[in-house]
Motif scaffolding. Structure first.
Motif, PDB file in Angstrom:
ATOM      1  N   ASN A   1       0.850  -1.193   0.000  1.00  0.00           N
ATOM      2  CA  ASN A   1       0.000   0.000   0.000  1.00  0.00           C
ATOM      3  C   ASN A   1       0.885   1.242   0.000  1.00  0.00           C
ATOM      4  N   MET A   2       0.749   2.059  -1.018  1.00  0.00           N
ATOM      5  CA  MET A   2       1.571   3.268  -1.132  1.00  0.00           C
ATOM      6  C   MET A   2       0.750   4.416  -1.697  1.00  0.00           C
ATOM      7  N   LYS A   3       1.306   5.613  -1.654  1.00  0.00           N
ATOM      8  CA  LYS A   3       0.621   6.786  -2.168  1.00  0.00           C
ATOM      9  C   LYS A   3       0.834   6.920  -3.673  1.00  0.00           C
ATOM     10  N   ASN A   4      -0.201   7.429  -4.353  1.00  0.00           N
ATOM     11  CA  ASN A   4      -0.140   7.582  -5.803  1.00  0.00           C
ATOM     12  C   ASN A   4       0.477   8.945  -6.163  1.00  0.00           C
ATOM     13  N   GLY A   5       1.777   9.037  -5.964  1.00  0.00           N
ATOM     14  CA  GLY A   5       2.480  10.277  -6.294  1.00  0.00           C
ATOM     15  C   GLY A   5       2.436  10.570  -7.780  1.00  0.00           C
ATOM     16  N   TYR A   6       2.384   9.522  -8.588  1.00  0.00           N
ATOM     17  CA  TYR A   6       2.324   9.708 -10.039  1.00  0.00           C
ATOM     18  C   TYR A   6       1.105  10.526 -10.437  1.00  0.00           C
ATOM     19  N   LEU A   7      -0.042  10.232  -9.848  1.00  0.00           N
ATOM     20  CA  LEU A   7      -1.265  10.956 -10.184  1.00  0.00           C
ATOM     21  C   LEU A   7      -1.152  12.428  -9.801  1.00  0.00           C
ATOM     22  N   LEU A   8      -0.572  12.701  -8.642  1.00  0.00           N
ATOM     23  CA  LEU A   8      -0.412  14.088  -8.184  1.00  0.00           C
ATOM     24  C   LEU A   8       0.493  14.872  -9.122  1.00  0.00           C
ATOM     25  N   VAL A   9       1.640  14.303  -9.461  1.00  0.00           N
ATOM     26  CA  VAL A   9       2.626  15.004 -10.276  1.00  0.00           C
ATOM     27  C   VAL A   9       2.156  15.138 -11.726  1.00  0.00           C
ATOM     28  N   SER A  10       1.731  14.038 -12.319  1.00  0.00           N
ATOM     29  CA  SER A  10       1.338  14.066 -13.728  1.00  0.00           C
ATOM     30  C   SER A  10       0.118  14.944 -13.957  1.00  0.00           C
ATOM     31  N   LYS A  21      -0.305  17.958 -16.695  1.00  0.00           N
ATOM     32  CA  LYS A  21      -1.333  17.820 -17.719  1.00  0.00           C
ATOM     33  C   LYS A  21      -2.303  19.001 -17.724  1.00  0.00           C
ATOM     34  N   THR A  22      -2.576  19.553 -16.547  1.00  0.00           N
ATOM     35  CA  THR A  22      -3.616  20.582 -16.434  1.00  0.00           C
ATOM     36  C   THR A  22      -3.098  22.009 -16.361  1.00  0.00           C
ATOM     37  N   SER A  23      -1.809  22.187 -16.029  1.00  0.00           N
ATOM     38  CA  SER A  23      -1.283  23.539 -15.869  1.00  0.00           C
ATOM     39  C   SER A  23      -0.134  23.805 -16.844  1.00  0.00           C
ATOM     40  N   LEU A  24      -0.469  24.452 -17.955  1.00  0.00           N
ATOM     41  CA  LEU A  24       0.558  24.829 -18.918  1.00  0.00           C
ATOM     42  C   LEU A  24       1.517  25.838 -18.298  1.00  0.00           C
ATOM     43  N   GLY A  38      19.604  19.553 -17.355  1.00  0.00           N
ATOM     44  CA  GLY A  38      18.665  20.544 -17.873  1.00  0.00           C
ATOM     45  C   GLY A  38      17.667  19.945 -18.842  1.00  0.00           C
ATOM     46  N   THR A  39      18.163  19.133 -19.780  1.00  0.00           N
ATOM     47  CA  THR A  39      17.286  18.495 -20.766  1.00  0.00           C
ATOM     48  C   THR A  39      16.404  17.442 -20.117  1.00  0.00           C
ATOM     49  N   GLY A  40      16.999  16.668 -19.221  1.00  0.00           N
ATOM     50  CA  GLY A  40      16.252  15.599 -18.564  1.00  0.00           C
ATOM     51  C   GLY A  40      15.029  16.109 -17.817  1.00  0.00           C
ATOM     52  N   PHE A  41      15.207  17.168 -17.046  1.00  0.00           N
ATOM     53  CA  PHE A  41      14.070  17.732 -16.320  1.00  0.00           C
ATOM     54  C   PHE A  41      13.079  18.419 -17.264  1.00  0.00           C
ATOM     55  N   SER A  42      13.571  18.989 -18.348  1.00  0.00           N
ATOM     56  CA  SER A  42      12.696  19.707 -19.288  1.00  0.00           C
ATOM     57  C   SER A  42      11.760  18.781 -20.049  1.00  0.00           C
ATOM     58  N   ILE A  43      12.249  17.588 -20.404  1.00  0.00           N
ATOM     59  CA  ILE A  43      11.429  16.710 -21.236  1.00  0.00           C
ATOM     60  C   ILE A  43      10.236  16.123 -20.482  1.00  0.00           C
ATOM     61  N   ILE A  44      10.272  16.174 -19.156  1.00  0.00           N
ATOM     62  CA  ILE A  44       9.161  15.619 -18.381  1.00  0.00           C
ATOM     63  C   ILE A  44       7.875  16.432 -18.601  1.00  0.00           C
ATOM     64  N   PRO A  45       7.875  17.757 -18.361  1.00  0.00           N
ATOM     65  CA  PRO A  45       6.658  18.521 -18.665  1.00  0.00           C
ATOM     66  C   PRO A  45       6.345  18.550 -20.156  1.00  0.00           C
ATOM     67  N   LEU A  46       7.367  18.560 -21.006  1.00  0.00           N
ATOM     68  CA  LEU A  46       7.140  18.544 -22.453  1.00  0.00           C
ATOM     69  C   LEU A  46       6.378  17.289 -22.863  1.00  0.00           C
ATOM     70  N   TYR A  47       6.722  16.173 -22.263  1.00  0.00           N
ATOM     71  CA  TYR A  47       6.044  14.906 -22.561  1.00  0.00           C
ATOM     72  C   TYR A  47       4.548  15.021 -22.281  1.00  0.00           C
ATOM     73  N   ILE A  99       2.791  17.856 -21.929  1.00  0.00           N
ATOM     74  CA  ILE A  99       2.193  18.922 -22.740  1.00  0.00           C
ATOM     75  C   ILE A  99       1.850  18.407 -24.133  1.00  0.00           C
ATOM     76  N   LEU A 100       2.776  17.674 -24.751  1.00  0.00           N
ATOM     77  CA  LEU A 100       2.611  17.252 -26.130  1.00  0.00           C
ATOM     78  C   LEU A 100       1.705  16.032 -26.289  1.00  0.00           C
ATOM     79  N   LEU A 101       1.680  15.152 -25.301  1.00  0.00           N
ATOM     80  CA  LEU A 101       0.925  13.908 -25.435  1.00  0.00           C
ATOM     81  C   LEU A 101      -0.429  13.929 -24.740  1.00  0.00           C
ATOM     82  N   TYR A 102      -0.645  14.934 -23.911  1.00  0.00           N
ATOM     83  CA  TYR A 102      -1.928  14.986 -23.189  1.00  0.00           C
ATOM     84  C   TYR A 102      -2.576  16.340 -23.421  1.00  0.00           C
TER      85      TYR A 102
END
Length: 228
Positions: free
Chosen positions: A147-156, A160-163, A214-223, A225-228
């Motif tokens: 049993n663990m917390k769904n951190g993925y849902l919070l972060v993603s 997805k909702t805040s450009l 720099g690139t590694g952290f940047s591609i996370i929100p880009l992913y 933004i572009l796919l959702y």
């Protein structure tokens, strides 16, 4: 020894360098965990990694040291900046680009301040909610019988909702990369690795490390933004 570390310029640089290298190691681990957000869109890998980080006794010991490292790095950088500004007969921002320095090296304090501002916002959105206040999205989930917390849902969900936040996150990652371009090799230089043999190599490694972070952290929100 105490007076050397607190009062002398060399002592302050040593503290900034050591704390900076410690924080860079944290960035590498943090990026590795965060990239699981886009490697596995089910959230399983990220949640398992976050659960491990939250429950591992060694990580719990490192957490307060990390906070201390950030505080020391910021305070001693501020002290060094004030000391350097007082020592210069000409205003710091009048340094000529022709002296061989880079824009990043001339504006490390400004970059650090911008990164610190972003860090506060980042902590409020994620760390505070995960550790203290909770959030409707930070729900329980069972993975592999645990049993663990769904951190993925919070972060993603935020990406997805805040450009606006996604763009700020990318800007923060770029500032961080620029800060690391100079900070990485100068940390080793302050520790004595400044001869003609090591310095060019360290600058090359610094550039690669800065681009990866720099690139590694940047591609996370880009992913998101572009796919959702």
């Amino acid at each position: 020894m105490k007076n050397f570390l607190i009062k002398s310029s060399i002592g302050k640089k040593l503290i900034v360098s050591i704390s900076g290298l410690f924080l860079m190691s944290f960035l590498a681990v943090h990026l590795t965990v965060n990239l699981m957000l886009i490697i596995d869109d089910t959230g399983t890998l990220f949640n398992k990694a976050a659960y491990f980080m939250a429950t591992n006794p060694a990580i719990r010991v490192v957490e307060p040291l990390l906070a201390l490292g950030f505080g020391i790095h910021i305070i001693y950088t501020l002290l060094l900046t004030i000391q350097n500004m007082r020592a210069r007969p000409i205003r710091y921002n009048k340094t000529s680009p022709s002296d061989g320095t880079t824009w990043a090296s001339r504006n490390m304090f400004i970059l650090g301040g911008l990164i610190a501002t972003f860090l506060v916002m980042h902590l409020l959105h994620f760390f505070v909610k995960m550790k203290f206040t909770g959030d409707p999205l930070f729900t329980d989930v069972i993975i592999d019988g645990e049993n663990m917390k769904n951190g993925y849902l919070l972060v993603s969900s935020l990406f997805k909702t805040s450009l606006f936040y996604s763009i700020i996150y990318i800007i923060g990652a770029v500032f961080l990369g620029l800060h690391l371009v100079h900070g990485f090799w100068s940390a080793f230089q302050s520790l004595g690795m400044s001869n003609e043999h090591w310095l060019p190599r360290l600058k090359s490694v610094a550039l690669v490390f800065a681009v990866i972070i720099g690139t590694g952290f940047s591609i996370i929100p880009l992913y998101f933004i572009l796919l959702y």
